[in-house]
Design an enzyme around this catalytic site. Structure first.
Site, short mmCIF file in Angstrom:
data_model
loop_
_atom_site.label_atom_id
_atom_site.label_comp_id
_atom_site.label_asym_id
_atom_site.label_seq_id
_atom_site.Cartn_x
_atom_site.Cartn_y
_atom_site.Cartn_z
N HIS A 48 0.74 -1.07 0.22
CA HIS A 48 0.03 -0.03 0.10
C HIS A 48 0.85 1.25 0.19
O HIS A 48 0.76 2.17 -0.62
CB HIS A 48 -0.99 -0.03 1.19
CG HIS A 48 -1.99 -1.14 1.23
ND1 HIS A 48 -2.09 -2.05 2.34
CD2 HIS A 48 -3.14 -1.40 0.63
CE1 HIS A 48 -3.05 -2.92 2.24
NE2 HIS A 48 -3.55 -2.38 1.16
N GLN A 104 -18.22 -6.50 -0.51
CA GLN A 104 -17.32 -7.31 -1.19
C GLN A 104 -16.80 -8.77 -0.66
O GLN A 104 -15.99 -9.45 -1.10
CB GLN A 104 -15.92 -6.70 -1.75
CG GLN A 104 -14.76 -6.35 -0.77
CD GLN A 104 -13.82 -5.31 -1.41
OE1 GLN A 104 -14.04 -4.14 -1.40
NE2 GLN A 104 -12.69 -5.90 -1.54
N GLY A 129 -2.63 -1.95 -7.02
CA GLY A 129 -1.57 -3.02 -6.94
C GLY A 129 -1.99 -4.17 -8.12
O GLY A 129 -2.91 -4.53 -8.30
N ARG A 181 -4.15 -10.07 4.34
CA ARG A 181 -4.31 -11.02 4.87
C ARG A 181 -3.03 -12.09 5.51
O ARG A 181 -3.29 -13.03 6.30
CB ARG A 181 -5.04 -11.95 3.79
CG ARG A 181 -6.33 -11.64 3.54
CD ARG A 181 -7.26 -12.86 2.87
NE ARG A 181 -8.45 -12.52 3.03
CZ ARG A 181 -9.31 -11.73 2.11
NH1 ARG A 181 -8.59 -11.04 1.34
NH2 ARG A 181 -10.58 -11.41 2.29
O1 PAF Z 1 -8.02 -4.11 -2.85
C1 PAF Z 1 -8.55 -3.74 -1.78
O2 PAF Z 1 -8.15 -3.56 -0.80
C2 PAF Z 1 -10.21 -3.46 -2.12
O3 PAF Z 1 -10.75 -4.46 -3.03
C3 PAF Z 1 -10.55 -2.03 -2.66
C4 PAF Z 1 -10.21 -1.68 -4.01
C5 PAF Z 1 -9.89 -0.97 -1.45
C6 PAF Z 1 -12.22 -1.95 -2.89
O4 PAF Z 1 -12.74 -2.11 -1.25
#
Ligand code: PAF
Length: 288
Positions: free
Chosen positions: A43, A67, A153, A193
């Site tokens: 990140h 999601q 990424g 994770r």
């Molecule tokens: O890659 C992620 O962390 C998530 O899928 C994102 C792009 C922030 C959307 O919630």
């Protein structure tokens, strides 16, 4: 303009809009890095890319319930907001946008953004509804932040292609930029994770990337992919991976399944280790 000030944490959309409108009036460009927090060096590399390319940088942190197709996965997802803000300070991030659940999805929220085709395979096939959740929240984040560029990424390569298509199809005026996967010294792709893995499992997890790079090397050397797939399964099982959901070569643009890299392609994999689902992908050089 790089600053060592801690980023401003913004939780209300009106306040965020006041800030971004002032930046736009001053002719400044905005880069956004969408995240779900639990920030790691991957990140931070995206935030640095945004810092280099844009006048202002917004990192978003929102653990997006839409999601997650598995409630346990959502509950276990690491949340480390204070630490996250601390990590962003040396990068010179201007704003951390942390919308609340009600802000993102009020009780009468009914819109769903769905990208077809690209979402049918791999993550889309194994995590029903996942990419609708991603496309919906990313569309909102793009519009909320009014960013000129967005940084994602390549580790989540399918996601990168889907949000690029979504922005293009919806005429959202933003450039989506893919950045290389950042890896541990062992080759393991960095992921929030990974925090759920023990030290021992982290070492075993590196086998995934090792097997993938060996597979690509053997493929380039002329081996048949079906044979290499079998070898990969055996090696992953020996390293305590419990399930391999997919281990396949696909064209990098439309994800057509390939048996040989006759066009630009990537090797994609998803596998479970110690109760944690890991994904990775690497480029496969075109044959001939
Ligand atoms: O890659 C992620 O962390 C998530 O899928 C994102 C792009 C922030 C959307 O919630």
């Amino acid at each position: 303009m790089t600053s060592q000030q801690p980023p401003r944490i913004i939780r209300g959309l009106d306040e965020l809009r006041q800030i971004t409108r002032a930046w736009k009036r001053a002719g400044e460009t905005i880069g956004v890095v969408p995240t779900m927090g639990a920030l790691h060096d991957g990140h931070l590399s995206l935030a640095r890319a945004a810092r280099k390319s844009c006048d202002r940088v917004i990192v978003t942190i929102f653990v997006n319930p839409k999601q997650f197709n598995n409630p346990e996965d959502l509950a276990n997802y690491p949340r480390t907001e204070v630490e996250d803000a601390r990590k962003l300070t040396p990068v010179g991030v201007d704003v951390v946008w942390v919308p609340g659940g009600e802000q993102m999805y009020p009780s009468d929220f009914t819109t769903n953004v769905s990208v077809s085709g690209l979402t049918d395979v791999m993550e889309g096939a194994h995590r029903p509804g996942h990419f609708d959740g991603v496309a919906t929240v990313v569309a909102k984040l793009f519009l909320q932040t009014a960013a000129d560029q967005a940084f994602f990424g390549e580790k989540d390569f399918q996601q990168l292609m889907i949000v690029t298509r979504m922005a293009r199809d919806l005429d959202i005026d933003i450039e989506v930029i893919g950045c290389p996967t950042v890896r541990e010294e062992t080759g393991l792709a960095m992921s929030s994770r990974n925090l759920l893995l023990s030290d021992h499992a982290m070492m075993k997890a590196a086998t995934l990337h090792e097997v993938m790079t060996d597979t690509v090397e053997a493929l380039v050397g002329g081996a048949e992919f079906s044979t290499l797939q079998g070898v990969a399964m055996t090696r992953l099982r020996a390293a305590d991976f419990t399930e391999v959901e997919y281990f396949e070569i696909r064209a990098h643009d439309d994800f057509t399944l390939l048996t040989a890299p006759t066009r630009p392609a990537r090797l994609f994999a998803a596998a479970w280790l110690a109760g944690v689902r890991l994904i990775d992908n690497i480029e496969v050089p075109v044959k001939g």
